[in-house]
Design an enzyme around this catalytic site. Structure first.
Site, PDB file in Angstrom:
ATOM      1  N   GLU A  41      -3.637   3.345  -6.639  1.00 53.71           N
ATOM      2  CA  GLU A  41      -2.191   3.477  -6.743  1.00 53.71           C
ATOM      3  C   GLU A  41      -1.712   2.843  -8.054  1.00 53.71           C
ATOM      4  O   GLU A  41      -1.415   1.635  -8.088  1.00 53.71           O
ATOM      5  CB  GLU A  41      -1.509   2.769  -5.578  1.00 53.71           C
ATOM      6  CG  GLU A  41      -1.795   3.400  -4.240  1.00 53.71           C
ATOM      7  CD  GLU A  41      -0.641   3.216  -3.263  1.00 53.71           C
ATOM      8  OE1 GLU A  41      -0.211   4.210  -2.671  1.00 53.71           O
ATOM      9  OE2 GLU A  41      -0.145   2.088  -3.123  1.00 53.71           O
ATOM     10  N   ASN A  58       2.848   5.328   4.426  1.00 55.93           N
ATOM     11  CA  ASN A  58       3.229   3.928   4.246  1.00 55.93           C
ATOM     12  C   ASN A  58       4.752   3.860   4.335  1.00 55.93           C
ATOM     13  O   ASN A  58       5.448   4.152   3.371  1.00 55.93           O
ATOM     14  CB  ASN A  58       2.728   3.429   2.880  1.00 55.93           C
ATOM     15  CG  ASN A  58       3.124   1.994   2.608  1.00 55.93           C
ATOM     16  OD1 ASN A  58       3.645   1.315   3.486  1.00 55.93           O
ATOM     17  ND2 ASN A  58       2.867   1.545   1.384  1.00 55.93           N
ATOM     18  N   HIS A 112      -1.606  -4.113  -1.052  1.00 54.55           N
ATOM     19  CA  HIS A 112      -0.664  -3.207  -1.712  1.00 54.55           C
ATOM     20  C   HIS A 112      -0.013  -3.904  -2.911  1.00 54.55           C
ATOM     21  O   HIS A 112       0.265  -5.113  -2.856  1.00 54.55           O
ATOM     22  CB  HIS A 112       0.410  -2.754  -0.716  1.00 54.55           C
ATOM     23  CG  HIS A 112       1.229  -1.610  -1.240  1.00 54.55           C
ATOM     24  ND1 HIS A 112       2.262  -1.812  -2.135  1.00 54.55           N
ATOM     25  CD2 HIS A 112       1.126  -0.275  -1.050  1.00 54.55           C
ATOM     26  CE1 HIS A 112       2.772  -0.620  -2.450  1.00 54.55           C
ATOM     27  NE2 HIS A 112       2.099   0.319  -1.801  1.00 54.55           N
ATOM     28  N   LYS A 120       6.589   1.365   4.586  1.00 53.85           N
ATOM     29  CA  LYS A 120       7.108   0.153   3.928  1.00 53.85           C
ATOM     30  C   LYS A 120       8.155  -0.530   4.812  1.00 53.85           C
ATOM     31  O   LYS A 120       8.082  -0.405   6.042  1.00 53.85           O
ATOM     32  CB  LYS A 120       7.642   0.501   2.532  1.00 53.85           C
ATOM     33  CG  LYS A 120       6.575   1.214   1.693  1.00 53.85           C
ATOM     34  CD  LYS A 120       6.880   1.283   0.224  1.00 53.85           C
ATOM     35  CE  LYS A 120       5.751   1.999  -0.513  1.00 53.85           C
ATOM     36  NZ  LYS A 120       5.932   2.073  -1.959  1.00 53.85           N
ATOM     37  N   SER A 153       3.927   8.463  -5.696  1.00 54.55           N
ATOM     38  CA  SER A 153       4.853   9.598  -5.734  1.00 54.55           C
ATOM     39  C   SER A 153       4.259  10.908  -5.224  1.00 54.55           C
ATOM     40  O   SER A 153       4.644  11.984  -5.693  1.00 54.55           O
ATOM     41  CB  SER A 153       5.387   9.809  -7.151  1.00 54.55           C
ATOM     42  OG  SER A 153       6.037   8.655  -7.623  1.00 54.55           O
TER      43      SER A 153
HETATM   44  P1  PGA Z   1       5.324   6.325  -3.147  1.00 56.04           P
HETATM   45  O1  PGA Z   1       4.609   5.009  -2.592  1.00 56.04           O
HETATM   46  O2  PGA Z   1       4.654   7.495  -2.493  1.00 56.04           O
HETATM   47  O3  PGA Z   1       6.759   6.167  -2.735  1.00 56.04           O
HETATM   48  O4  PGA Z   1       5.152   6.329  -4.617  1.00 56.04           O
HETATM   49  C1  PGA Z   1       3.218   4.947  -2.428  1.00 56.04           C
HETATM   50  C2  PGA Z   1       2.821   3.552  -2.065  1.00 56.04           C
HETATM   51  O5  PGA Z   1       3.377   2.595  -2.648  1.00 56.04           O
HETATM   52  O6  PGA Z   1       1.975   3.351  -1.177  1.00 56.04           O
END
Ligand code: PGA
Length: 253
Positions: free
Chosen positions: A165, A8, A93, A10, A214
């Site tokens: 998540e 992802n 999300h 983002k 994470s």
């Molecule tokens: P992260 O994000 O791995 O940076 O915690 C995961 C997500 O929000 O899909």
């Protein structure tokens, strides 16, 4: 069943940066044994579409609108994304729920919109620190999941990937906390049970349940000790091709 490891990205990279990252993914992830999906920004999707198609990676989006066509200013449909070879879309999300006020009802419509055109949704669910601290994680996830999959039948649900998540464990959450393998096992087993109750055992066993929050090259082997983990949704660590490739490889061990 094949695991699903999704990046992802983002809103972190422009097109040029996405092209460079994907180039490195392709170099490092040549013959994945599982499904590896890159969920890029809309503007980068046309740019990386051809190279992803030629590789063993799969293209995904970070959102869709629930209708396929019409007077919906500013929206992008699953059908439009399919034109570029997008086979997956992240839906619901927590960042969209937080900043765009997406509700379970809207998420449910988007899920159906994706399934209608044969796109695989990665449905995100998970509680925030408030619910976690008040001991209501399970009640929250149950309510959220049920609302999001309302009206989805057996045949459709097996095409959905569910990403647990917990917002409190996402890397960019203020005061984020570490999750334990035990926490993941408990919630993933619970989600599997909810699916069994909503459908049946056979159907429930076919749904991929991903973990996200994470995940990185350092904690992946520990997370993989948890039960009922069929993949990962990786945010921050996916911005580094080497780290992401290590997460992908960890699933092949
Ligand atoms: P992260 O994000 O791995 O940076 O915690 C995961 C997500 O929000 O899909």
């Amino acid at each position: 069943m094949k695991a699903l490891i999704a990046a992802n990205l983002k809103m972190n990279l422009n097109s040029r940066q996405t092209i460079a990252l994907v180039k490195n993914y392709i170099k490092l992830i040549r013959k994945p044994k599982n499904d590896v999906v890159v969920c890029a920004s809309f503007t980068a999707i046309p740019e990386i579409s051809k190279s992803v198609k030629k590789s063993k990676l799969v293209l995904g989006a970070q959102d869709i609108f629930y209708e396929q066509k019409g007077a919906y200013t500013g929206e992008i449909s699953a059908l439009m994304l399919k034109e570029y070879g997008c086979k997956y879309a992240i839906i619901g999300h927590s960042e969209r729920r937080q900043y765009l006020k997406e509700t379970d009802e809207l998420v449910n419509l988007k899920l159906k919109g994706a399934l209608r055109v044969g796109m695989t949704p990665i449905l995100c669910i998970g509680e925030d620190a408030y619910f976690r601290d008040s001991g209501e994680s399970f009640a929250f996830v149950e309510k959220q999941l049920k609302a999001c999959i309302t009206g989805i039948d057996k045949k459709q649900i097996i095409k959905v990937a569910i990403a647990y998540e917990p917002i409190w464990a996402i890397s960019t959450t203020k005061d984020r906390r570490d999750i334990t393998t035990r926490d993941i096992t408990q919630m993933h087993n619970f989600i599997r049970k909810l699916l069994k109750d909503a459908y049946d055992l056979r159907t429930a066993s076919k749904v991929r349940i991903l973990y996200g929050g994470s995940v990185n090259e350092q904690n992946i082997s520990e997370i993989l000790k948890a039960e009922n983990v069929n993949g990962m949704l990786v945010g921050a660590a996916s911005l580094d091709a080497r780290k992401f490739a290590k997460v992908v490889k960890a699933f092949e061990q």
